[in-house]
Design a protein around this motif. Structure first.
Motif, PDB file in Angstrom:
ATOM      1  N   GLU A  38     -38.145  46.447   7.865  1.00  0.00           N
ATOM      2  CA  GLU A  38     -37.930  46.807   9.257  1.00  0.00           C
ATOM      3  C   GLU A  38     -39.249  47.142   9.956  1.00  0.00           C
ATOM      4  O   GLU A  38     -39.422  46.869  11.149  1.00  0.00           O
ATOM      5  N   GLY A  39     -40.190  47.723   9.221  1.00  0.00           N
ATOM      6  CA  GLY A  39     -41.475  48.069   9.816  1.00  0.00           C
ATOM      7  C   GLY A  39     -42.205  46.865  10.371  1.00  0.00           C
ATOM      8  O   GLY A  39     -42.841  46.939  11.428  1.00  0.00           O
ATOM      9  N   TYR A  40     -42.119  45.741   9.672  1.00  0.00           N
ATOM     10  CA  TYR A  40     -42.757  44.517  10.157  1.00  0.00           C
ATOM     11  C   TYR A  40     -42.078  44.037  11.444  1.00  0.00           C
ATOM     12  O   TYR A  40     -42.742  43.549  12.362  1.00  0.00           O
ATOM     13  N   LEU A  41     -40.752  44.159  11.502  1.00  0.00           N
ATOM     14  CA  LEU A  41     -40.036  43.760  12.714  1.00  0.00           C
ATOM     15  C   LEU A  41     -40.428  44.639  13.894  1.00  0.00           C
ATOM     16  O   LEU A  41     -40.582  44.151  15.017  1.00  0.00           O
ATOM     17  N   LEU A  42     -40.594  45.927  13.625  1.00  0.00           N
ATOM     18  CA  LEU A  42     -41.011  46.839  14.693  1.00  0.00           C
ATOM     19  C   LEU A  42     -42.407  46.492  15.193  1.00  0.00           C
ATOM     20  O   LEU A  42     -42.702  46.620  16.387  1.00  0.00           O
ATOM     21  N   ASP A  43     -43.278  46.053  14.283  1.00  0.00           N
ATOM     22  CA  ASP A  43     -44.620  45.649  14.691  1.00  0.00           C
ATOM     23  C   ASP A  43     -44.578  44.408  15.583  1.00  0.00           C
ATOM     24  O   ASP A  43     -45.387  44.273  16.514  1.00  0.00           O
ATOM     25  N   LEU A  44     -43.637  43.494  15.299  1.00  0.00           N
ATOM     26  CA  LEU A  44     -43.523  42.281  16.106  1.00  0.00           C
ATOM     27  C   LEU A  44     -42.932  42.566  17.477  1.00  0.00           C
ATOM     28  O   LEU A  44     -43.293  41.921  18.463  1.00  0.00           O
ATOM     29  N   GLY A  45     -42.001  43.517  17.550  1.00  0.00           N
ATOM     30  CA  GLY A  45     -41.360  43.860  18.822  1.00  0.00           C
ATOM     31  C   GLY A  45     -40.489  45.071  18.638  1.00  0.00           C
ATOM     32  O   GLY A  45     -39.722  45.149  17.664  1.00  0.00           O
ATOM     33  N   GLY A  46     -40.559  46.011  19.560  1.00  0.00           N
ATOM     34  CA  GLY A  46     -39.862  47.285  19.408  1.00  0.00           C
ATOM     35  C   GLY A  46     -38.364  47.156  19.218  1.00  0.00           C
ATOM     36  O   GLY A  46     -37.744  47.958  18.515  1.00  0.00           O
ATOM     37  N   GLN A  47     -37.750  46.144  19.827  1.00  0.00           N
ATOM     38  CA  GLN A  47     -36.299  45.994  19.752  1.00  0.00           C
ATOM     39  C   GLN A  47     -35.860  44.951  18.721  1.00  0.00           C
ATOM     40  O   GLN A  47     -34.664  44.792  18.493  1.00  0.00           O
ATOM     41  N   LEU A  48     -36.831  44.249  18.134  1.00  0.00           N
ATOM     42  CA  LEU A  48     -36.484  43.155  17.231  1.00  0.00           C
ATOM     43  C   LEU A  48     -35.704  43.639  16.014  1.00  0.00           C
ATOM     44  O   LEU A  48     -34.812  42.944  15.514  1.00  0.00           O
TER      45      LEU A  48
ATOM     46  N   SER B 297     -48.231  50.894   1.205  1.00  0.00           N
ATOM     47  CA  SER B 297     -47.227  51.273   2.200  1.00  0.00           C
ATOM     48  C   SER B 297     -46.436  50.059   2.663  1.00  0.00           C
ATOM     49  O   SER B 297     -45.236  50.139   2.902  1.00  0.00           O
ATOM     50  N   GLY B 298     -47.103  48.898   2.774  1.00  0.00           N
ATOM     51  CA  GLY B 298     -46.389  47.693   3.173  1.00  0.00           C
ATOM     52  C   GLY B 298     -45.700  47.875   4.503  1.00  0.00           C
ATOM     53  O   GLY B 298     -46.318  48.313   5.477  1.00  0.00           O
ATOM     54  N   PRO B 299     -44.390  47.591   4.568  1.00  0.00           N
ATOM     55  CA  PRO B 299     -43.683  47.690   5.843  1.00  0.00           C
ATOM     56  C   PRO B 299     -43.272  49.110   6.224  1.00  0.00           C
ATOM     57  O   PRO B 299     -42.738  49.310   7.320  1.00  0.00           O
TER      58      PRO B 299
END
Length: 421
Positions: free
Chosen positions: A42-52, A162-164
């Motif tokens: 989920e952390g990677y998705l948050l980095d791509l876009g706050g709502q992604l 830490s990764g995502p």
């Protein structure tokens, strides 16, 4: 064949193959796998876009609702639904009472989606999605997080992986919780199988990624959780001792490779962990004492969702000058402090439902390896949560949902067999 289908090629534990099912049911299947599989990254998705990160959940809820409307069917209910609904009511009431607290609404909004997802996943695991598919999705997502852990150390130069996820300890919990699920993904006698070499390589690779990724977080809580999960698997005779020996060999090989590839980083990580370990013992004791004071001060509704953070400085008598709005680093004490004794008891009841439901499913004929894997994974989360606030991560809720859904599925299969006689 997809990755998850390849991993789970074993005895069916659910509905008919997706190719023969209506589109809305296939969408429920796909989106449920996305929700479970993307949670560890989920952390990677948050980095791509706050709502992604919210998109898979929204799609899953819409697909589930459309499917139930088309079928004109009610959700399959389980006793855990009552506990989840009661816990949601406590969260809402506590939020209303502490509405002026700075974090109350924010943390209530964190609580409620997890409760809703757990309720829906129980229903779909009981009828729409084979349990092995959900477990495979969790493993695939955790492996992606494990690769991220290795990348964060070897490429980004972090001392602890830490990764995502921001906290290495939370990452360790996610990876360790996925490791026992590999037991459920080994096909049984008479099942469609990949070639033996390919199947073994896939599972071995997944185990290596999870073990190495968890190891380079240097999390003591993750180590305790792993030991507890192994104990459950051995006690349930779900995995031979030689397999555990193989995993330990992976740990040794991974440590040796890390020592050869990045000796300076390993020394730095060990030094940093030694320093942090001593500090953590002191700070966690302070936070646990503060949480206990909050629970004793308001045992009915606690200090409200997120209230531990806003009340910590006062409850601890400003014991930490650097960090005055922390988390409790204990799921049980934090839930009790924020939601009171009724909320804590309901929360513990939800977790216990996973163990009770899995035992009932076993008595109803569920695959022993699947039951043992789910129980071992849930034990890993429960143990790690003594030191972490894991109520805000999906593995806890999805494992409970899978266990309860497995019981519903076994009951339905039993009724179907009874009618066919």
């Amino acid at each position: 064949m997809s990755v998850s289908q390849a991993l789970v090629a074993g005895p069916s534990l659910g509905p008919a193959p997706a190719a023969r099912r209506p589109l809305d049911e296939r969408l429920v299947h796909l989106t449920a796998l996305l929700v479970v599989g993307l949670a560890p990254v989920e952390g990677y998705l948050l980095d791509l876009g706050g709502q992604l990160a919210k998109v898979p959940t929204v799609l899953f809820v819409l697909a589930w609702a459309a499917s139930r409307v088309r079928q004109r069917s009610r959700p399959r209910l389980h006793g855990v639904h009552v506990l989840v609904a009661a816990l949601a009511a406590v969260v809402l009431v506590s939020t209303a009472v502490h509405l002026r607290e700075p974090y109350a609404v924010e943390y209530a909004i964190r609580w409620l989606p997890f409760l809703a997802l757990a309720a829906l996943l129980v229903d779909v695991a009981g009828r729409d999605v084979p349990v092995r598919h959900l477990l495979a999705a969790a493993v695939v997502g955790a492996c992606a997080a494990g690769f991220g852990a290795v990348y964060s150390v070897l490429v980004l130069g972090e001392a602890r992986a830490s990764g995502p996820l921001e906290d290495p300890n939370d990452l360790a919990c996610v990876l360790v919780a996925a490791l026992p699920l590999l037991v459920a993904l080994t096909p049984g006698p008479g099942a469609r199988r990949l070639p033996a070499v390919a199947r073994g390589t896939l599972l071995l690779l997944a185990a290596a990624v999870l073990v190495v990724g968890a190891g380079i977080t240097f999390s003591r809580g993750g180590g305790f959780a792993a030991a507890a999960a192994v104990a459950v698997l051995l006690a349930r005779r779900a995995v031979p001792a030689r397999a555990i020996g193989g995993v330990l060999a992976l740990v040794a090989v991974g440590a040796g490779m890390l020592l050869l590839v990045a000796p300076a980083q390993l020394d730095r990580a060990l030094d940093e962990k030694a320093y942090i370990a001593g500090t953590n013992i002191d700070t966690r004791e302070l936070r646990w004492q503060a949480a206990a004071r909050m629970l004793a001060g308001d045992p009915l509704l606690g200090v409200g969702p997120g209230g531990f953070r806003s009340e910590y400085a006062e409850a601890s008598h400003v014991a930490e000058l650097v960090e005055q709005t922390p988390v409790a680093h204990s799921m049980y004490l934090e839930v009790g402090a924020e939601l009171g004794l009724p909320g804590l008891l309901l929360f513990l009841g939800v977790v216990a439902s996973g163990f009770v439901a899995s035992e009932r499913a076993l008595r109803l004929g569920a695959d022993r390896r699947v039951v043992a894997a789910v129980q071992a994974s849930l034990v890993a989360v429960v143990v790690a949560s003594i030191f972490l606030s894991e109520q805000y991560y999906l593995p806890l809720w999805s494992l409970v949902a899978v266990a309860c859904g497995l019981e519903l599925s076994q009951r339905q299969q039993g009724r179907a067999r009874g009618r066919s006689r």
